[in-house]
Design an enzyme around this catalytic site. Structure first.
Site, short mmCIF file in Angstrom:
data_model
loop_
_atom_site.label_atom_id
_atom_site.label_comp_id
_atom_site.label_asym_id
_atom_site.label_seq_id
_atom_site.Cartn_x
_atom_site.Cartn_y
_atom_site.Cartn_z
N ALA A 74 0.82 -1.21 0.00
CA ALA A 74 0.00 0.00 0.00
C ALA A 74 0.85 1.27 0.00
CB ALA A 74 -0.95 0.00 1.20
N THR A 75 2.03 1.23 0.60
CA THR A 75 2.90 2.41 0.58
C THR A 75 3.23 2.79 -0.86
OG1 THR A 75 3.87 1.83 2.72
CG2 THR A 75 5.15 3.33 1.32
N ASN A 155 -6.13 2.98 10.63
CA ASN A 155 -5.38 1.85 11.17
C ASN A 155 -5.28 1.84 12.70
OD1 ASN A 155 -3.84 4.06 9.85
ND2 ASN A 155 -2.16 3.27 11.09
N GLN A 183 -6.65 -0.91 5.34
CA GLN A 183 -7.30 -1.53 6.50
C GLN A 183 -8.74 -1.97 6.21
OE1 GLN A 183 -5.98 -2.48 9.23
NE2 GLN A 183 -4.03 -1.38 9.22
N SER A 203 -3.15 -3.57 0.51
CA SER A 203 -1.93 -4.25 0.93
C SER A 203 -2.23 -5.69 1.32
CB SER A 203 -1.35 -3.51 2.14
OG SER A 203 -0.27 -4.24 2.68
N HIS A 205 -0.56 -7.96 3.12
CA HIS A 205 -0.27 -8.49 4.46
C HIS A 205 -1.22 -7.99 5.53
CE1 HIS A 205 1.90 -5.15 6.65
NE2 HIS A 205 2.07 -4.70 5.42
N THR A 244 9.87 -6.98 -12.97
CA THR A 244 9.38 -8.35 -13.03
C THR A 244 8.35 -8.58 -11.92
OG1 THR A 244 11.47 -9.08 -13.92
CG2 THR A 244 10.07 -10.79 -12.93
N CYS A 330 7.31 5.17 18.23
CA CYS A 330 8.71 5.34 18.60
C CYS A 330 9.45 5.98 17.44
CB CYS A 330 9.33 4.00 18.96
SG CYS A 330 9.99 4.00 20.61
C1 LIG Z 1 -0.27 -0.92 6.62
C2 LIG Z 1 -0.82 0.31 6.01
C3 LIG Z 1 -0.17 0.95 4.95
C4 LIG Z 1 1.16 0.46 4.42
O1 LIG Z 1 1.03 -0.72 3.70
P1 LIG Z 1 2.31 -1.57 3.27
O2 LIG Z 1 1.76 -2.59 2.35
O3 LIG Z 1 2.86 -2.14 4.53
O4 LIG Z 1 3.26 -0.65 2.57
C5 LIG Z 1 -0.75 2.07 4.41
N1 LIG Z 1 -1.91 2.55 4.89
C6 LIG Z 1 -2.56 1.98 5.90
C7 LIG Z 1 -3.86 2.56 6.37
C8 LIG Z 1 -2.04 0.84 6.50
O5 LIG Z 1 -2.68 0.28 7.52
#
Ligand SMILES: *Cc1c(COP(=O)(O)O)cnc(C)c1O
Length: 393
Positions: A74-75, A155, A183, A203, A205, A244, A330
């Site tokens: 997502a980043t 999030n 999310q 995203s 994960h 790729t 942190c």
């Molecule tokens: C986790 C998250 C991201 C980042 O996603 P990645 O796939 O880890 O880069 C961006 N936006 C929100 C709201 C998220 O919870």
């Protein structure tokens, strides 16, 4: 009493669903082809799997498969959506972006980069529950506005934005609407048509696919969203995201979408009831808690609680076997109160004694009961210790 480890940090990342891993394994073993190889069976098999996954991702969004681009997460999708919408030389005087103060850093820092490049931004303040209204968006749009970027679900506190209303405002004003749905995908129903979303980031994960894979939805109809690529190379993903393709990851993302789409309704109901049980269990024993976020428009599995009169660090230290998130970030080694909690009016002091519980697909009722008992015990113990100290002095 035997203590077992309990994972309640699913908004940070999720374990892979075993069915997702199973779907991926062939593509990590013998089906290792490059999806861009057009002249042999290895390439064809990889390409077929990628296109099947594209269908699954499109399907969970109510989108056409061809409007889905695979990214590393997502980043990257947020960066491509936001920076890619603003060409170096702004076309037609469109120089303005609207976002909110509670977005993920992947949006906030990207909007900062736009500002460094000479564009303008408006950062909306959310209401006390963390949401942004369509009315606020309407009032912030000017004739220079090109893009509105607002998250589907927060999030930290789980608050949902009224996407359908915001989408309607954007469409009427001729402004692009991007949503960071990292999310939300797989947890609440989404539909890029009903919600009039032009760009959507997700995203893997965050919903039981592996880390390092995600997608960006880019609307092509009725009008194609024009994006400028951030990377240059072999022309993959319509030249918008060359490189790729991560075939096993993409296969996993597709499987995760299929599973989530099938189970979403029942799973959302199950998580909502577990979350409410967690809240009841804790608040029936612990007075002086504040619930952050929206009790009505929130993610099914997210509960954010501030406990008055305790030190958050001490609380986390006393709960080593439960994976939770704190109300602080942190940055460079020192704990800072969360900017999301600050933006909804939580004091720095209370933010530092905040816990985010995020439940997931494999969370059981027994785990919820154990975790709530341990958290309540720990809070009450810390409070009584504090009372003893202040009484003695
Ligand atoms: C986790 C998250 C991201 C980042 O996603 P990645 O796939 O880890 O880069 C961006 N936006 C929100 C709201 C998220 O919870």
């Amino acid at each position: 009493m035997e203590t077992t480890s309990i994972y309640l940090d699913h908004n940070a990342t999720t374990p892979m669903d075993p069915r997702v891993l199973e779907a991926m394994l062939p593509y990590l073993r013998d089906k290792f082809g490059n999806a861009s190889s057009k002249s042999h069976a290895w390439g064809w098999a990889a390409n077929e799997a990628v296109e099947a996954a594209r269908e699954s991702v499109g399907s969970i969004l109510g989108a056409a498969a061809k409007d889905v681009l695979f990214t590393a997460g997502a980043t990257e999708a947020n960066n491509l959506a936001i920076l890619g919408s603003f060409p170096l030389r702004s076309a037609g005087g469109k120089t303005h972006v609207i976002t909110s103060a509670v977005e993920h850093h992947a949006v906030l820092d990207t909007v900062d980069e736009l500002r460094r490049r000479g564009f303008e931004s408006t950062v909306l303040r959310p209401d006390a529950s963390g949401g942004v209204s369509a009315e606020q968006v309407r009032n912030a749009i000017t004739d220079r506005t090109l893009l509105v970027s607002l998250m589907a679900a927060n999030n930290e506190i789980g608050t949902l934005n009224p996407l359908e209303e915001i989408g309607a405002v954007c469409r009427r004003a001729g402004v692009l609407f991007h949503t960071d749905a990292a999310q939300a995908v797989g947890k609440i129903p989404l539909d890029v048509e009903a919600m009039q979303i032009d760009l959507l980031s997700l995203s893997g994960h965050k919903f039981y696919a592996p880390k390092g894979v995600g997608a960006l939805y880019v609307r092509s109809r009725p009008t194609r969203v024009k994006l400028t690529p951030l990377q240059h190379g072999g022309g993959q993903e319509r030249g918008l995201r060359p490189g790729t393709l991560n075939v096993p990851g993409i296969v996993g993302l597709g499987a995760a979408c299929r599973i989530a789409q099938e189970e979403l309704g029942a799973e959302a109901a199950r998580l909502t009831s577990l979350r409410d049980r967690l809240y009841q269990n804790i608040t029936s024993r612990v007075q002086g808690t504040r619930r952050n976020g929206s009790p009505t428009a929130g993610l099914p599995g997210t509960l954010n609680l501030s406990f008055e009169g305790i030190d958050g660090t001490a609380l986390f230290l006393s709960l080593p076997d439960i994976a939770l998130s704190s109300g602080s970030a942190c940055t460079t080694g020192s704990a800072e109160p969360s900017y999301v909690l600050k933006a909804i009016g939580v004091s720095d002091r209370l933010a530092m004694s905040t816990v985010r519980f995020s439940l997931g697909r494999f969370t059981t009722e027994a785990e919820v009961d154990q975790a709530s008992a341990r958290v309540a015990d720990a809070v009450l113990k810390l409070r009584s210790r504090l009372a003893a100290v202040s009484g003695a002095s």
